[in-house]
Motif scaffolding. Structure first.
Motif, PDB file in Angstrom:
ATOM      1  N   THR A 110       0.657  -1.385  -0.073  1.00  0.00           N
ATOM      2  CA  THR A 110      -0.016  -0.114   0.074  1.00  0.00           C
ATOM      3  C   THR A 110       0.858   1.276   0.107  1.00  0.00           C
ATOM      4  O   THR A 110       0.773   1.970  -0.729  1.00  0.00           O
ATOM      5  CB  THR A 110      -0.842  -0.024   1.342  1.00  0.00           C
ATOM      6  OG1 THR A 110      -1.601  -1.221   1.127  1.00  0.00           O
ATOM      7  CG2 THR A 110      -1.984   0.964   1.134  1.00  0.00           C
ATOM      8  N   ASP A 111       2.144   1.122   0.836  1.00  0.00           N
ATOM      9  CA  ASP A 111       2.789   2.334   0.938  1.00  0.00           C
ATOM     10  C   ASP A 111       3.444   2.771  -0.422  1.00  0.00           C
ATOM     11  O   ASP A 111       3.933   3.741  -0.882  1.00  0.00           O
ATOM     12  CB  ASP A 111       3.774   2.148   2.018  1.00  0.00           C
ATOM     13  CG  ASP A 111       3.301   2.327   3.186  1.00  0.00           C
ATOM     14  OD1 ASP A 111       2.092   2.738   3.545  1.00  0.00           O
ATOM     15  OD2 ASP A 111       4.062   1.814   4.292  1.00  0.00           O
ATOM     16  N   ASP A 114       1.053   3.974  -2.973  1.00  0.00           N
ATOM     17  CA  ASP A 114       0.991   5.669  -2.641  1.00  0.00           C
ATOM     18  C   ASP A 114       2.208   6.251  -3.308  1.00  0.00           C
ATOM     19  O   ASP A 114       2.093   7.347  -3.812  1.00  0.00           O
ATOM     20  CB  ASP A 114       0.906   5.763  -1.191  1.00  0.00           C
ATOM     21  CG  ASP A 114      -0.491   5.398  -0.622  1.00  0.00           C
ATOM     22  OD1 ASP A 114      -1.462   4.863  -1.604  1.00  0.00           O
ATOM     23  OD2 ASP A 114      -0.395   4.955   0.575  1.00  0.00           O
ATOM     24  N   GLN A 117       1.636   6.719  -6.958  1.00  0.00           N
ATOM     25  CA  GLN A 117       0.542   7.719  -7.327  1.00  0.00           C
ATOM     26  C   GLN A 117       0.842   9.047  -7.195  1.00  0.00           C
ATOM     27  O   GLN A 117       0.718   9.943  -7.786  1.00  0.00           O
ATOM     28  CB  GLN A 117      -0.587   7.265  -6.242  1.00  0.00           C
ATOM     29  CG  GLN A 117      -1.968   8.045  -6.882  1.00  0.00           C
ATOM     30  CD  GLN A 117      -2.206   9.332  -6.344  1.00  0.00           C
ATOM     31  OE1 GLN A 117      -1.439   9.699  -5.283  1.00  0.00           O
ATOM     32  NE2 GLN A 117      -2.700  10.152  -6.986  1.00  0.00           N
ATOM     33  N   ARG A 118       1.759   9.335  -6.112  1.00  0.00           N
ATOM     34  CA  ARG A 118       2.251  10.716  -5.780  1.00  0.00           C
ATOM     35  C   ARG A 118       2.978  11.217  -7.232  1.00  0.00           C
ATOM     36  O   ARG A 118       2.955  12.587  -7.398  1.00  0.00           O
ATOM     37  CB  ARG A 118       3.203  10.806  -4.817  1.00  0.00           C
ATOM     38  CG  ARG A 118       2.477  10.686  -3.026  1.00  0.00           C
ATOM     39  CD  ARG A 118       3.439  11.210  -1.961  1.00  0.00           C
ATOM     40  NE  ARG A 118       4.468  10.150  -1.903  1.00  0.00           N
ATOM     41  CZ  ARG A 118       4.087   9.265  -0.987  1.00  0.00           C
ATOM     42  NH1 ARG A 118       2.951   8.970  -0.495  1.00  0.00           N
ATOM     43  NH2 ARG A 118       5.200   8.392  -1.007  1.00  0.00           N
ATOM     44  N   GLY A 151      -0.230   3.737 -10.195  1.00  0.00           N
ATOM     45  CA  GLY A 151      -0.311   3.660  -8.618  1.00  0.00           C
ATOM     46  C   GLY A 151      -1.542   2.858  -8.201  1.00  0.00           C
ATOM     47  O   GLY A 151      -1.850   2.549  -7.122  1.00  0.00           O
TER      48      GLY A 151
END
Length: 267
Positions: A110-111, A114, A117-118, A151
Motif C-alpha cells: 500500500t505504501d 502511494d 501515485q504521488r 499507482g
C-alpha cells in the motif's frame, strides 16, 4: 486534436480525461522483458527472462531480494526498479528495527502504491516506468501483488507483465485452478513452462537468461539461477516444452478436427 498538446507534463489532463505521460510509463512496462508470478497456498514463485545488451555483456538481474520474505520481479526501466527496491528495503529495515518483526506485505505494498501515485500528480516528477510483481509470505500466507505506474495495486493468483507476456498469461489462465495445492517443484515447473512460451523469435529458455525465485511458509526467499536452474530446464525439455508448444498443439488439434468435419460432410 493533437495528442502532444497534452503530454508535456504529467499533471495535464487531455480532453478525453487521460494522463498521457502515465500511459507512456505503462507502455515502457509492456516493452520490458517478461516477468511471471504465481502462488499456491504454501509458496509464491517469480520467474523472469533476463536480457543482455550484447554478446559481450552479462544479463541484467530481473529478480531482486527485498527481505527474507519478499522478492520482486521487474518489467520496464531497471534503474527505476532499483530506486523502488531501495525504498522497500529501507521500509522493511525500519519496521524490523522499531517493531522487532518483519513487515506485513500488504502494508508495504500500500505504501509503495502511494509512492507510485504521488508521481502522477506532482509537477516536478515523472511516473516510475516500471511494473513490479511482488512475491511475499506473512502470517496470512503467500501473496502475489502487481504494481502499475499509475499507482494501481492488484493481488493475483498468477500474472505476467512485459513483452510477449500474453503467451504466459494464456498458460496461467489455463492451469491456475491447479496451483493452490501444487507442490514446490510443480509450481516452479509451471513458472518455467509459462516463461518458455514468452521467449521471442528463435531464442530459447536457458540457465543464462532464466531466473526463478521462490518464497514460502517456513522458507526464506531463494533465488534459482545458473547451474541450479539447469535440472529444472532438463525436466522441462523431457516434459515437452512450454506455453507456445501447447498452444501449437491445440491449434493443430483444432485444424485436424475441422478437417475431419469437412470430410464427414463430403462423405
Amino acid at each position: 486534436m493533437f495528442r502532444n498538446q497534452y503530454d508535456t507534463d504529467v499533471t495535464v489532463w487531455s480532453p478525453e480525461g487521460r494522463l498521457l505521460q502515465v500511459e507512456y510509463a505503462m507502455e515502457s512496462v509492456k516493452q520490458g522483458s517478461v516477468c511471471i508470478g504465481l502462488r499456491s497456498n504454501k509458496y509464491a514463485v517469480l520467474g523472469a527472462l533476463k536480457r543482455s545488451i550484447s554478446e559481450l555483456s552479462s544479463h541484467q538481474k530481473k529478480i531482486l531480494k527485498i527481505d527474507d520474505h519478499i522478492g520482486i520481479g521487474i518489467a520496464g526501466l531497471t534503474a527505476d526498479a532499483r530506486s523502488l527496491a531501495k525504498y522497500m528495503r529501507n521500509e522493511c529495515l525500519n519496521h524490523k528495527y522499531i517493531y522487532g518483526s518483519p513487515i506485513v506485505s500488504s502494508r508495504l505494498m500500500t505504501d509503495l502504491a502511494d509512492k507510485h501515485q504521488r508521481t502522477t500528480q506532482t509537477y516536478v516528477r515523472r511516473p516510475f516506468g516500471v511494473g513490479l510483481l511482488v512475491a511475499s509470505v506473512d502470517k496470512n500466507g503467500p501473496h502475489l501483488y502487481q504494481t502499475c505506474p499509475s499507482g494501481n495495486l492488484y493481488e493475483y493468483y498468477a500474472s505476467a507483465v512485459g513483452a510477449r507476456s500474453q503467451s504466459g498469461k494464456t498458460y496461467l489462465e489455463k492451469y491456475y485452478e491447479t496451483f493452490n495445492d501444487a507442490s514446490r517443484e510443480d509450481l516452479i515447473m509451471h513458472a518455467l513452462k509459462a516463461l518458455a512460451g514468452c521467449v521471442g523469435g528463435d531464442g530459447e529458455l536457458t540457465k543464462d537468461n532464466g531466473s526463478i525465485a521462490i518464497v514460502g511458509i517456513g522458507e526464506s526467499l531463494t533465488l534459482i539461477e545458473g547451474k541450479e536452474l539447469q535440472p529444472y530446464l532438463d525436466k522441462l525439455e523431457l516434459e515437452g516444452g512450454g506455453a507456445d508448444e501447447e498452444a501449437d498443439a491445440e491449434t493443430e488439434g483444432a485444424e485436424e478436427a475441422k478437417e475431419g468435419d469437412v470430410e464427414a460432410m463430403e462423405t
